[in-house]
Scaffold this motif. Structure first.
Motif, PDB file in Angstrom:
ATOM      1  N   GLY A  97       0.933  -1.477  -0.001  1.00 38.36           N
ATOM      2  CA  GLY A  97       0.168   0.107  -0.096  1.00 38.36           C
ATOM      3  C   GLY A  97       0.904   1.272   0.046  1.00 38.36           C
ATOM      4  N   SER A 100      -0.901   3.429  -2.415  1.00 36.74           N
ATOM      5  CA  SER A 100      -2.340   3.180  -2.419  1.00 36.74           C
ATOM      6  C   SER A 100      -3.162   4.198  -2.285  1.00 36.74           C
ATOM      7  N   TYR A 122      -3.436  -6.347   3.901  1.00 39.99           N
ATOM      8  CA  TYR A 122      -4.532  -6.061   3.041  1.00 39.99           C
ATOM      9  C   TYR A 122      -4.000  -5.225   2.107  1.00 39.99           C
ATOM     10  N   TYR A 123      -2.801  -4.533   2.222  1.00 40.64           N
ATOM     11  CA  TYR A 123      -2.499  -3.764   1.104  1.00 40.64           C
ATOM     12  C   TYR A 123      -0.923  -4.429   0.547  1.00 40.64           C
ATOM     13  N   SER A 125      -0.197  -5.032  -2.429  1.00 35.32           N
ATOM     14  CA  SER A 125       0.253  -4.443  -3.644  1.00 35.32           C
ATOM     15  C   SER A 125       0.542  -2.954  -3.353  1.00 35.32           C
ATOM     16  N   ASN A 128      -2.323  -0.356  -4.484  1.00 32.40           N
ATOM     17  CA  ASN A 128      -3.583  -0.717  -4.274  1.00 32.40           C
ATOM     18  C   ASN A 128      -4.886   0.461  -4.200  1.00 32.40           C
ATOM     19  N   ARG A 129      -5.846   0.226  -4.961  1.00 34.50           N
ATOM     20  CA  ARG A 129      -6.803   1.246  -5.240  1.00 34.50           C
ATOM     21  C   ARG A 129      -6.471   2.454  -5.712  1.00 34.50           C
ATOM     22  N   ASN A 147       1.073 -10.704  -7.368  1.00 33.13           N
ATOM     23  CA  ASN A 147      -0.039  -9.604  -6.925  1.00 33.13           C
ATOM     24  C   ASN A 147       0.442  -8.160  -6.857  1.00 33.13           C
ATOM     25  N   TYR A 151      -5.598  -5.965  -9.446  1.00 29.02           N
ATOM     26  CA  TYR A 151      -6.716  -4.903  -9.342  1.00 29.02           C
ATOM     27  C   TYR A 151      -6.502  -3.594  -9.842  1.00 29.02           C
ATOM     28  N   GLN A 152      -5.920  -3.485 -10.797  1.00 27.50           N
ATOM     29  CA  GLN A 152      -5.681  -2.373 -11.416  1.00 27.50           C
ATOM     30  C   GLN A 152      -6.651  -2.064 -12.756  1.00 27.50           C
TER      31      GLN A 152
END
Length: 188
Positions: A97, A100, A122-123, A125, A128-129, A147, A151-152
């Motif tokens: 993160g 993130s 949780y973070y 990557s 992330n987001r 990973n 989720y990009q």
């Protein structure tokens, strides 16, 4: 957490920001939640940024990790102003993160050949987001962890720079998992 939540802090001046010596380490939560603070770029002598050190702080549009060796978990979470991120070849550790939830982040140039991710449940990557449009993988990269860019979904362009034949690239499972928006893939 020297200046944690100093919400009226608007300026930090580092002595001789162009110098690379002595090395500078910025500790955990150092300027976290200083929402009025804007730092155009970290001093060149910064080698380590601790966990959540610059969460919610403003930066210039182009941000480089030049000279940084280690970035802690969520070090720049929800940082403001960064549109273009250059992850340079000096970076060896990057926390989950780290970059993130940066709403304006559009492009990443990633060229860190010796990077080891610091796990975070949780973070995991570093990006992330985020709201990325494009990712470019530099010619020096030899490994992309599991990973790492997952989720990009907003990324539409993924480019791998040509590399010398002596430099191989290992991409771990799920490195680009759920990057659903990719329309352009450029391979060397």
């Amino acid at each position: 957490d020297m200046f944690y939540r100093c919400q009226n802090l608007i300026k930090v001046q580092f002595d001789n920001p162009e110098s690379s010596f002595p090395a500078l380490e910025i500790g955990e939560y150092a300027f976290n939640d200083c929402k009025a603070l804007t730092i155009p770029q970290l001093p060149l002598r910064t080698v380590k940024v601790g966990k959540e050190a610059f969460g919610y702080v403003g930066f210039g549009e182009s941000f480089s990790t030049a000279n940084l060796v280690s970035i802690g978990e969520r070090a720049f979470i929800s940082a403001k102003g960064i549109k273009h991120l250059r992850v340079e070849n000096t970076l060896e550790e990057c926390g989950g993160g780290a970059f993130s939830e940066i709403d304006g982040l559009r492009t990443i140039y990633y060229n860190a050949p010796n990077l080891r991710p610091i796990a975070d449940a949780y973070y995991n990557s570093p990006f992330n987001r985020s709201s990325l449009d494009s990712i470019t993988i530099g010619k020096d990269v030899t490994y992309i962890p599991e990973n790492f860019f997952r989720y990009q979904s907003s990324v539409s362009s993924l480019t791998f720079e040509p590399r010398p034949s002596s430099v191989s690239l290992q991409i771990d499972e799920g490195a680009f998992q759920n990057c659903k928006g990719i329309r352009s893939l450029v391979l060397p």
